[in-house]
Design a protein around this motif. Structure first.
Motif, PDB file in Angstrom:
ATOM      1  N   VAL A 135       0.884  -1.272   0.014  1.00  0.00           N
ATOM      2  CA  VAL A 135      -0.010  -0.002  -0.057  1.00  0.00           C
ATOM      3  C   VAL A 135       0.854   1.360  -0.073  1.00  0.00           C
ATOM      4  O   VAL A 135       1.877   1.278   0.648  1.00  0.00           O
ATOM      5  CB  VAL A 135      -0.761   0.024   1.297  1.00  0.00           C
ATOM      6  N   LEU A 136       0.479   2.139  -0.729  1.00  0.00           N
ATOM      7  CA  LEU A 136       1.195   3.595  -0.780  1.00  0.00           C
ATOM      8  C   LEU A 136       0.278   4.700  -0.207  1.00  0.00           C
ATOM      9  O   LEU A 136      -0.965   4.872  -0.902  1.00  0.00           O
ATOM     10  CB  LEU A 136       1.740   3.851  -2.003  1.00  0.00           C
ATOM     11  N   VAL A 137       0.665   5.491   0.586  1.00  0.00           N
ATOM     12  CA  VAL A 137      -0.018   6.432   1.221  1.00  0.00           C
ATOM     13  C   VAL A 137       0.665   7.950   1.078  1.00  0.00           C
ATOM     14  O   VAL A 137       1.833   7.694   1.537  1.00  0.00           O
ATOM     15  CB  VAL A 137      -0.480   6.183   2.717  1.00  0.00           C
ATOM     16  N   LEU A 138      -0.049   8.776   0.548  1.00  0.00           N
ATOM     17  CA  LEU A 138       0.683   9.939   0.147  1.00  0.00           C
ATOM     18  C   LEU A 138      -0.098  11.081   0.879  1.00  0.00           C
ATOM     19  O   LEU A 138      -1.171  11.169   1.197  1.00  0.00           O
ATOM     20  CB  LEU A 138       0.456  10.344  -1.349  1.00  0.00           C
ATOM     21  N   THR A 139       0.549  11.810   1.571  1.00  0.00           N
ATOM     22  CA  THR A 139       0.055  13.207   2.436  1.00  0.00           C
ATOM     23  C   THR A 139       0.912  14.173   1.750  1.00  0.00           C
ATOM     24  O   THR A 139       1.871  14.147   1.285  1.00  0.00           O
ATOM     25  CB  THR A 139       0.425  12.861   3.922  1.00  0.00           C
ATOM     26  N   PRO A 140       0.173  15.310   1.880  1.00  0.00           N
ATOM     27  CA  PRO A 140       0.833  16.704   1.378  1.00  0.00           C
ATOM     28  C   PRO A 140       2.011  17.192   1.975  1.00  0.00           C
ATOM     29  O   PRO A 140       2.872  18.047   1.323  1.00  0.00           O
ATOM     30  CB  PRO A 140      -0.400  17.769   1.393  1.00  0.00           C
ATOM     31  N   GLU A 141       2.159  16.634   3.143  1.00  0.00           N
ATOM     32  CA  GLU A 141       3.393  17.383   3.731  1.00  0.00           C
ATOM     33  C   GLU A 141       4.075  16.344   4.757  1.00  0.00           C
ATOM     34  O   GLU A 141       3.302  15.364   5.450  1.00  0.00           O
ATOM     35  CB  GLU A 141       3.106  18.856   4.652  1.00  0.00           C
ATOM     36  N   ILE A 142       5.027  16.601   5.572  1.00  0.00           N
ATOM     37  CA  ILE A 142       5.904  15.689   6.284  1.00  0.00           C
ATOM     38  C   ILE A 142       4.982  15.692   7.748  1.00  0.00           C
ATOM     39  O   ILE A 142       4.806  14.347   8.226  1.00  0.00           O
ATOM     40  CB  ILE A 142       7.284  16.253   6.469  1.00  0.00           C
ATOM     41  N   ALA A 143       4.624  16.488   8.294  1.00  0.00           N
ATOM     42  CA  ALA A 143       4.069  16.523   9.565  1.00  0.00           C
ATOM     43  C   ALA A 143       2.726  15.642   9.422  1.00  0.00           C
ATOM     44  O   ALA A 143       2.339  14.861  10.361  1.00  0.00           O
ATOM     45  CB  ALA A 143       3.545  17.907  10.032  1.00  0.00           C
ATOM     46  N   ALA A 144       1.883  15.941   8.387  1.00  0.00           N
ATOM     47  CA  ALA A 144       0.598  15.036   8.184  1.00  0.00           C
ATOM     48  C   ALA A 144       0.886  13.653   7.924  1.00  0.00           C
ATOM     49  O   ALA A 144       0.390  12.962   8.416  1.00  0.00           O
ATOM     50  CB  ALA A 144      -0.067  15.627   6.808  1.00  0.00           C
ATOM     51  N   GLY A 145       2.043  13.364   7.188  1.00  0.00           N
ATOM     52  CA  GLY A 145       2.597  11.908   7.200  1.00  0.00           C
ATOM     53  C   GLY A 145       2.928  11.371   8.511  1.00  0.00           C
ATOM     54  O   GLY A 145       2.545  10.191   8.509  1.00  0.00           O
ATOM     55  N   LYS A 146       3.420  11.977   9.328  1.00  0.00           N
ATOM     56  CA  LYS A 146       3.852  11.528  10.618  1.00  0.00           C
ATOM     57  C   LYS A 146       2.580  10.984  11.378  1.00  0.00           C
ATOM     58  O   LYS A 146       2.540  10.280  12.121  1.00  0.00           O
ATOM     59  CB  LYS A 146       4.822  12.429  11.605  1.00  0.00           C
ATOM     60  N   GLN A 147       1.867  11.974  11.276  1.00  0.00           N
ATOM     61  CA  GLN A 147       0.353  11.802  12.238  1.00  0.00           C
ATOM     62  C   GLN A 147      -0.027  10.541  11.532  1.00  0.00           C
ATOM     63  O   GLN A 147      -0.641   9.452  12.293  1.00  0.00           O
ATOM     64  CB  GLN A 147      -0.619  13.196  11.681  1.00  0.00           C
ATOM     65  N   LEU A 148      -0.252  10.324  10.200  1.00  0.00           N
ATOM     66  CA  LEU A 148      -1.208   9.256   9.719  1.00  0.00           C
ATOM     67  C   LEU A 148      -0.269   8.007   9.769  1.00  0.00           C
ATOM     68  O   LEU A 148      -1.031   6.914  10.159  1.00  0.00           O
ATOM     69  CB  LEU A 148      -1.530   9.772   8.155  1.00  0.00           C
ATOM     70  N   SER A 149       1.056   8.123   9.507  1.00  0.00           N
ATOM     71  CA  SER A 149       1.610   6.810   9.803  1.00  0.00           C
ATOM     72  C   SER A 149       1.680   6.400  11.368  1.00  0.00           C
ATOM     73  O   SER A 149       1.727   5.099  11.595  1.00  0.00           O
ATOM     74  CB  SER A 149       3.367   7.284   9.550  1.00  0.00           C
ATOM     75  N   GLY A 150       1.614   7.281  12.246  1.00  0.00           N
ATOM     76  CA  GLY A 150       1.396   6.903  13.669  1.00  0.00           C
ATOM     77  C   GLY A 150       0.222   5.953  13.861  1.00  0.00           C
ATOM     78  O   GLY A 150       0.060   5.031  14.633  1.00  0.00           O
ATOM     79  N   ILE A 151      -0.884   6.738  13.259  1.00  0.00           N
ATOM     80  CA  ILE A 151      -2.296   5.828  13.339  1.00  0.00           C
ATOM     81  C   ILE A 151      -2.183   4.494  12.681  1.00  0.00           C
ATOM     82  O   ILE A 151      -2.677   3.342  13.204  1.00  0.00           O
ATOM     83  CB  ILE A 151      -3.240   6.764  12.663  1.00  0.00           C
ATOM     84  N   LEU A 152      -1.700   4.302  11.279  1.00  0.00           N
ATOM     85  CA  LEU A 152      -1.419   2.964  10.850  1.00  0.00           C
ATOM     86  C   LEU A 152      -0.648   2.197  11.644  1.00  0.00           C
ATOM     87  O   LEU A 152      -0.867   1.041  11.666  1.00  0.00           O
ATOM     88  CB  LEU A 152      -0.999   3.448   9.460  1.00  0.00           C
ATOM     89  N   GLU A 153       0.537   2.749  12.166  1.00  0.00           N
ATOM     90  CA  GLU A 153       1.371   1.896  12.981  1.00  0.00           C
ATOM     91  C   GLU A 153       0.761   1.370  14.210  1.00  0.00           C
ATOM     92  O   GLU A 153       1.202  -0.069  14.621  1.00  0.00           O
ATOM     93  CB  GLU A 153       2.771   2.481  13.200  1.00  0.00           C
ATOM     94  N   ASP A 154      -0.047   1.980  14.834  1.00  0.00           N
ATOM     95  CA  ASP A 154      -0.815   1.315  15.782  1.00  0.00           C
ATOM     96  C   ASP A 154      -1.775   0.197  15.467  1.00  0.00           C
ATOM     97  O   ASP A 154      -1.816  -0.745  16.166  1.00  0.00           O
ATOM     98  CB  ASP A 154      -1.904   2.420  16.453  1.00  0.00           C
ATOM     99  N   THR A 155      -2.148   0.201  14.230  1.00  0.00           N
ATOM    100  CA  THR A 155      -3.035  -0.788  13.687  1.00  0.00           C
ATOM    101  C   THR A 155      -2.276  -1.952  13.104  1.00  0.00           C
ATOM    102  O   THR A 155      -2.725  -3.049  13.151  1.00  0.00           O
ATOM    103  CB  THR A 155      -4.088  -0.108  12.987  1.00  0.00           C
ATOM    104  N   PHE A 156      -1.375  -1.641  12.487  1.00  0.00           N
ATOM    105  CA  PHE A 156      -0.443  -2.614  11.590  1.00  0.00           C
ATOM    106  C   PHE A 156       1.142  -2.330  12.206  1.00  0.00           C
ATOM    107  O   PHE A 156       1.910  -1.992  11.291  1.00  0.00           O
ATOM    108  CB  PHE A 156      -0.588  -2.451  10.208  1.00  0.00           C
ATOM    109  N   PRO A 157       1.380  -2.897  13.356  1.00  0.00           N
ATOM    110  CA  PRO A 157       2.690  -2.667  14.001  1.00  0.00           C
ATOM    111  C   PRO A 157       3.621  -3.540  13.064  1.00  0.00           C
ATOM    112  O   PRO A 157       3.514  -4.484  12.609  1.00  0.00           O
ATOM    113  CB  PRO A 157       2.555  -3.206  15.313  1.00  0.00           C
TER     114      PRO A 157
END
Length: 535
Positions: A198-220
């Motif tokens: 899966v590839l997930v694109l976000t417009p900026e680094i800070a938004a990417g960190k937020q979303l990756s943290g949420i996904l990491e909690d679900t898919f460690p």
């Protein structure tokens, strides 16, 4: 005498032609080779193998060597690069340079050097074990050999039990509204369970960190975060992983499109309307949202474009049936509009803050977020401290508000919404709708907007304003009913309008030829800049 083969090679330069080289062994498309060009040596990519040279053989140079230890460029990567070069009027060499910058290539070469040293050390141990040794020495040699074999296998192992996608790509989905993250997680789960990436694109680094943290909690352990700040070695390791293995999620900004993704089943572009998805400098000047749609088509992957208020181009595609429009989550709270002009006439304003805003703040009794427009933050904080009677007040820019947890504020107020749609930009109204929607979807309490233009269509129903904007764009032949190309010829700029018809490719080619002729005329002193779909 050995056979002679001729190949065309992509080098990481802005060349309007693809150099031809000679080699003494057959090489396939996508192989990496070191080649001379001018006074420098470059690591290039074989674009075409066994070609008939179109120049005199005496002018063709030999490759320096085949870089067999470097990963090959896949056919899907080359197809994607060709599309970008054609659509955004640049050279494939510029695309290659963006996908494989010098630091990444150096990291690949270092990794290959480490692998070669491990193999050499293993060969030494293998040779030593052929002789007679004491039991203790043989035991040590066998232990060292086993450790080296394990290291080599870890560096070269390829997952063979994951299927490769060959299905045709479904229509992209335009996912509108709040609750998108839950949809993303469910779609990711389906892909990962089948062993796909899966590839997930976000417009900026800070938004990417937020979303990756949420996904990491679900898919460690299955989430990689990629952005411009990670070291080259880390990027190279991620590239190796997604090239060889499945069941992984990559979260990144627009440059993550150039990772050598295999087994790609899902692409998510969050906040697809954001102008930060457009690369403006240097070339290639591409829009990551549109490029992601093409990447999904090449891989047969599902594409989800998520937004609180989509780009007008994506909305138009959904209305035409090119995309599938899907709503998610509960509707955002309605905006409470405060007419600054009317309030001033009846003494309802105290400086920049309306009495209605003060009453709402006293009623909520909790922290207040003030989203500023033209106001200076220090002056606004001083004014807020005087007026809000000890309530906690946080002053945020529009950009900061987008990245903040606004759900913890019982009251969020935009102080001067007029700053969101300046005159002179035909996209201003669209962007104002999007900015307000992005803030509104995060609010859990009251969302109050102060404006001197309370009757402006921006504050009406979103579907209504979008249809009105499309009608205006059609009338004046503006995107999405045309394609804009901004060109810079030295100090002279042009804004060209192209019809999105079958002749678009030919017109782009004619523009490219004009640019090359102009550069030749100026003997390379002036480089023409071409920006397709400028923001």
């Amino acid at each position: 005498m050995r056979d002679v083969h001729y190949i065309r090679v992509i080098v990481p330069l802005r060349l309007e032609w693809t150099p031809t080289y000679r080699c003494r062994e057959p090489l396939e498309k996508g192989c990496r080779v070191s080649v001379p060009l001018g006074r420098r040596t470059y690591v290039g990519v074989v674009l075409e193998a066994d070609v008939q040279p179109d120049i005199e053989e005496s002018r063709i140079q030999d490759i320096i060597r085949a870089e067999n230890g470097l990963p090959r460029i896949s056919g899907q990567e080359l197809e994607f690069w060709n599309f970008l070069a054609s659509y955004y009027i640049c050279t494939i060499g510029e695309i290659y340079k963006a996908a494989y910058p010098y630091g990444k290539i150096r990291s690949e070469q270092k990794a290959e050097g480490i692998l070669e040293r491990l193999r050499s050390r293993l060969a030494v141990r293998e040779e030593a074990l052929k002789g007679k040794h004491k039991d203790s020495v043989r035991e040590r040699l066998e232990s060292e050999r086993a450790a080296l074999i394990g290291q080599i296998e870890a560096l070269t192992k390829v997952s063979a039990d994951v299927p490769v996608r060959k299905a045709a790509a479904p229509k992209p989905v335009l996912l509108q509204g709040s609750g998108r993250t839950e949809v993303y997680i469910e779609e990711c789960r389906r892909a990962l369970e089948k062993g796909f990436n899966v590839l997930v694109l976000t417009p900026e680094i800070a938004a990417g960190k937020q979303l990756s943290g949420i996904l990491e909690d679900t898919f460690p352990g299955q989430v990689h975060l990629v952005n411009a700040r990670i070291p080259d070695a880390r990027r190279r390791r991620i590239s190796d992983d997604v090239r060889r293995f499945g069941a992984q999620i990559v979260v990144g900004s627009r440059s993550a499109l150039f990772l050598p993704l295999s087994r790609l089943a899902l692409i998510i572009v969050d906040n697809e309307q954001d102008s930060l998805f457009k690369q403006t400098e240097p070339a290639p000047r591409y829009n990551a949202r549109d490029a992601a749609v093409m990447l999904g088509r090449i891989h047969g992957a599902k594409v989800i474009l998520g937004s609180a208020a989509p780009s007008l181009e994506s909305y138009y595609n959904a209305m035409n049936g090119k995309y599938i429009l899907r709503q998610s989550g509960a509707p955002a709270p309605p905006m409470t509009i405060v007419d600054i002009s009317a309030e001033r006439r009846k003494n309802g304003m105290i400086g920049r803050i309306s009495r209605k805003l003060l009453d709402a703040a006293r009623s909520c009794g909790g922290p207040v977020a003030l989203v500023r427009g033209w106001e200076k933050p220090d002056e606004l904080l001083e004014e807020a401290a005087r007026l809000f009677n000890g309530l906690q007040v946080d002053v945020l820019s529009v950009h900061e508000a987008r990245l903040s947890d606004l759900g913890r504020y019982p009251l969020v107020a935009v102080l001067q919404a007029d700053a969101l749609f300046p005159e002179g930009d035909f996209r201003a109204d669209e962007r104002a709708v999007q900015a307000l929607a992005v803030i509104a979807e995060q609010c859990s309490g009251t969302f109050l907007v102060q404006t001197a233009k309370a009757e402006h269509p921006v504050f009406s129903n979103q579907e209504h304003i979008y249809r009105q904007l499309l009608s205006e764009r059609r009338q004046f032949n503006l995107p999405p009913f045309s394609r804009l190309v901004q060109t810079l010829w030295g100090s002279r700029s042009e804004l060209l309008t192209f019809a999105p018809d079958k002749m678009l490719g030919l017109r782009k080619q004619e523009l490219w030829q004009r640019a090359l002729a102009f550069e030749k005329k100026t003997k390379g002193r002036v480089r023409v800049i071409i920006d397709v779909d400028p923001i």
